[in-house]
Design a protein around this motif. Structure first.
Motif, PDB file in Angstrom:
ATOM      1  N   ILE A  82     -43.843  27.966 -70.962  1.00  0.00           N
ATOM      2  CA  ILE A  82     -43.241  29.053 -71.733  1.00  0.00           C
ATOM      3  C   ILE A  82     -43.617  30.414 -71.147  1.00  0.00           C
ATOM      4  N   VAL A  83     -44.885  30.599 -70.795  1.00  0.00           N
ATOM      5  CA  VAL A  83     -45.334  31.887 -70.257  1.00  0.00           C
ATOM      6  C   VAL A  83     -44.677  32.179 -68.911  1.00  0.00           C
ATOM      7  N   SER A  85     -41.858  30.836 -67.701  1.00  0.00           N
ATOM      8  CA  SER A  85     -40.390  30.866 -67.768  1.00  0.00           C
ATOM      9  C   SER A  85     -39.859  32.039 -68.584  1.00  0.00           C
ATOM     10  N   TRP A  86     -40.578  32.414 -69.655  1.00  0.00           N
ATOM     11  CA  TRP A  86     -40.070  33.439 -70.571  1.00  0.00           C
ATOM     12  C   TRP A  86     -41.098  34.542 -70.820  1.00  0.00           C
ATOM     13  N   THR A  87     -41.642  35.062 -69.760  1.00  0.00           N
ATOM     14  CA  THR A  87     -42.690  36.075 -69.887  1.00  0.00           C
ATOM     15  C   THR A  87     -42.215  37.295 -70.664  1.00  0.00           C
ATOM     16  N   LYS A  88     -41.062  37.810 -70.328  1.00  0.00           N
ATOM     17  CA  LYS A  88     -40.556  39.034 -70.964  1.00  0.00           C
ATOM     18  C   LYS A  88     -40.227  38.817 -72.434  1.00  0.00           C
ATOM     19  N   ASN A  89     -39.779  37.622 -72.792  1.00  0.00           N
ATOM     20  CA  ASN A  89     -39.393  37.348 -74.185  1.00  0.00           C
ATOM     21  C   ASN A  89     -40.591  37.238 -75.124  1.00  0.00           C
ATOM     22  N   LEU A  90     -41.791  37.101 -74.552  1.00  0.00           N
ATOM     23  CA  LEU A  90     -42.984  36.972 -75.382  1.00  0.00           C
ATOM     24  C   LEU A  90     -43.410  38.299 -76.006  1.00  0.00           C
ATOM     25  N   LEU A  94     -37.210  37.161 -80.989  1.00  0.00           N
ATOM     26  CA  LEU A  94     -37.602  36.094 -81.903  1.00  0.00           C
ATOM     27  C   LEU A  94     -38.833  35.334 -81.412  1.00  0.00           C
ATOM     28  N   LEU A  95     -38.902  35.068 -80.115  1.00  0.00           N
ATOM     29  CA  LEU A  95     -40.009  34.277 -79.571  1.00  0.00           C
ATOM     30  C   LEU A  95     -41.359  34.951 -79.796  1.00  0.00           C
ATOM     31  N   SER A  96     -41.391  36.275 -79.779  1.00  0.00           N
ATOM     32  CA  SER A  96     -42.647  36.996 -79.987  1.00  0.00           C
ATOM     33  C   SER A  96     -43.187  36.791 -81.395  1.00  0.00           C
ATOM     34  N   TYR A  97     -42.295  36.542 -82.372  1.00  0.00           N
ATOM     35  CA  TYR A  97     -42.721  36.289 -83.757  1.00  0.00           C
ATOM     36  C   TYR A  97     -43.033  34.809 -83.971  1.00  0.00           C
ATOM     37  N   VAL A  98     -42.207  33.922 -83.402  1.00  0.00           N
ATOM     38  CA  VAL A  98     -42.393  32.489 -83.568  1.00  0.00           C
ATOM     39  C   VAL A  98     -43.729  32.036 -82.978  1.00  0.00           C
ATOM     40  N   THR A  99     -44.155  32.667 -81.897  1.00  0.00           N
ATOM     41  CA  THR A  99     -45.408  32.302 -81.239  1.00  0.00           C
ATOM     42  C   THR A  99     -46.597  32.462 -82.168  1.00  0.00           C
ATOM     43  N   TYR A 100     -46.595  33.524 -82.964  1.00  0.00           N
ATOM     44  CA  TYR A 100     -47.724  33.807 -83.845  1.00  0.00           C
ATOM     45  C   TYR A 100     -47.669  33.030 -85.163  1.00  0.00           C
ATOM     46  N   LEU A 101     -46.505  32.518 -85.531  1.00  0.00           N
ATOM     47  CA  LEU A 101     -46.329  31.891 -86.839  1.00  0.00           C
ATOM     48  C   LEU A 101     -47.261  30.703 -87.089  1.00  0.00           C
ATOM     49  N   PRO A 102     -47.388  29.732 -86.164  1.00  0.00           N
ATOM     50  CA  PRO A 102     -48.273  28.582 -86.447  1.00  0.00           C
ATOM     51  C   PRO A 102     -49.736  28.970 -86.623  1.00  0.00           C
ATOM     52  N   PHE A 164     -52.758  29.321 -76.649  1.00  0.00           N
ATOM     53  CA  PHE A 164     -52.761  29.378 -75.188  1.00  0.00           C
ATOM     54  C   PHE A 164     -51.566  30.170 -74.655  1.00  0.00           C
ATOM     55  N   ILE A 165     -50.473  30.181 -75.392  1.00  0.00           N
ATOM     56  CA  ILE A 165     -49.351  31.031 -74.985  1.00  0.00           C
ATOM     57  C   ILE A 165     -49.773  32.502 -74.995  1.00  0.00           C
TER      58      ILE A 165
END
Length: 286
Positions: A82-83, A85-90, A94-102, A164-165
């Motif tokens: 994920i890091v 492949s999608w560095t900028k989206n982090l 949406l991905l920046s919020y989903v990452t922190y949710l769990p 880890f992300i």
């Protein structure tokens, strides 16, 4: 003044962190050798012999190591993917919020979520049943309380992968990987070579000590394997609590013996890492 404050900080850390651990370890060691506790009749190795000769203990240890290895492998694979492949989206979207949710959910909540999702009467089984892929819910595979710990692995991966992300996304910038990537491309390196020979080795090396700590954390986790795992084999933490809380008082010294063995394994692991990778314990050398 700075010298004194440093020593005061170290002293406070030892008193509030190291001393309680050492006292607990000492009590467990004495109890396991019959030198204290309700069954104390003097020094004996009986409880250690029962523990080391019992297949139940070795199955529990092996199962814990298996779960820890699989969880860390899956978590590291997806977090690196994920890091990279999608560095900028982090950092936006949406991905920046989903990452922190769990990370907002305690382990016990994640365990109940996995149970509702993966059990025979859970969400996935009902979806598959309604799609006509199975004729009865009992045909759905056992993903909870199973011999391979599928639900345990799933729950722990949901908790650990986001961490880890976030860690690797920060390391990606701090280690100036975009500049190294551009330099490698200039020198003619292919995309796969850049990923496997530059990006992944740097991120793994910088996070090696953190990976080791999470291996220890997974082996010692309690709530998730208690709710989603079997009684046999069980993970070490569940195995120890079962021995401590059973009505058979003779099992209590064995529980302390297992605790001592687990602490010694952790100490050996840390010592090996410290000896082979001393830079992890000395940030100034990094």
């Amino acid at each position: 003044m700075k010298f004194k404050s440093k020593h005061i900080s170290i002293t406070i850390f030892i008193l509030f962190a190291a001393v309680p651990v050492l006292l607990g370890f000492g009590y467990a060691l004495l109890y396991s050798f019959g030198l204290t506790g309700i069954l104390s009749e003097g020094f004996t190795t009986e409880y250690w012999e029962k523990t080391l000769l019992a297949t139940e203990f070795w199955k529990s240890l092996g199962f814990s190591l298996f779960i820890a290895a699989v969880v860390m492998t899956i978590s590291l694979f997806f977090s690196l993917w994920i890091v990279i492949s999608w560095t900028k989206n982090l950092y936006k979207g949406l991905l920046s919020y989903v990452t922190y949710l769990p990370l907002a959910f305690p382990a016990i909540v994640m365990a109940f979520f996995s149970f509702q999702l993966l059990s025979k009467s859970g969400f996935i089984s009902r979806v598959i049943f309604n799609l006509g892929w199975i004729d009865d819910l009992s045909q759905f595979p056992d993903w909870t309380n199973d011999a391979y710990g599928v639900a345990i692995i799933f729950s722990l991966c949901l908790l650990i992968t986001p961490f880890f992300i976030i860690l690797y996304s920060n390391l990606y910038q701090n280690e100036r990987i975009p500049e190294l990537k551009a330099l490698a491309q200039t020198l003619g390196a292919k995309k796969n070579q850049i990923t496997t020979r530059i990006i992944v080795p740097i991120l793994l090396k910088k996070s090696a000590f953190t990976i080791m700590l999470f291996l220890i954390f997974v082996m010692g986790t309690y709530e998730i394997p208690l709710l989603l795992g079997r009684q046999d084999p069980s993970m070490l933490s569940v195995f120890i609590i079962q021995k401590l809380q059973k009505f058979n008082l003779a099992d209590i010294p064995q529980a302390y013996a297992v605790s001592v063995i687990y602490i010694l394994l952790i100490a050996i692991l840390i010592a090996v890492v410290y000896k082979t990778r001393p830079a992890f314990f000395n940030p100034e050398k990094n």
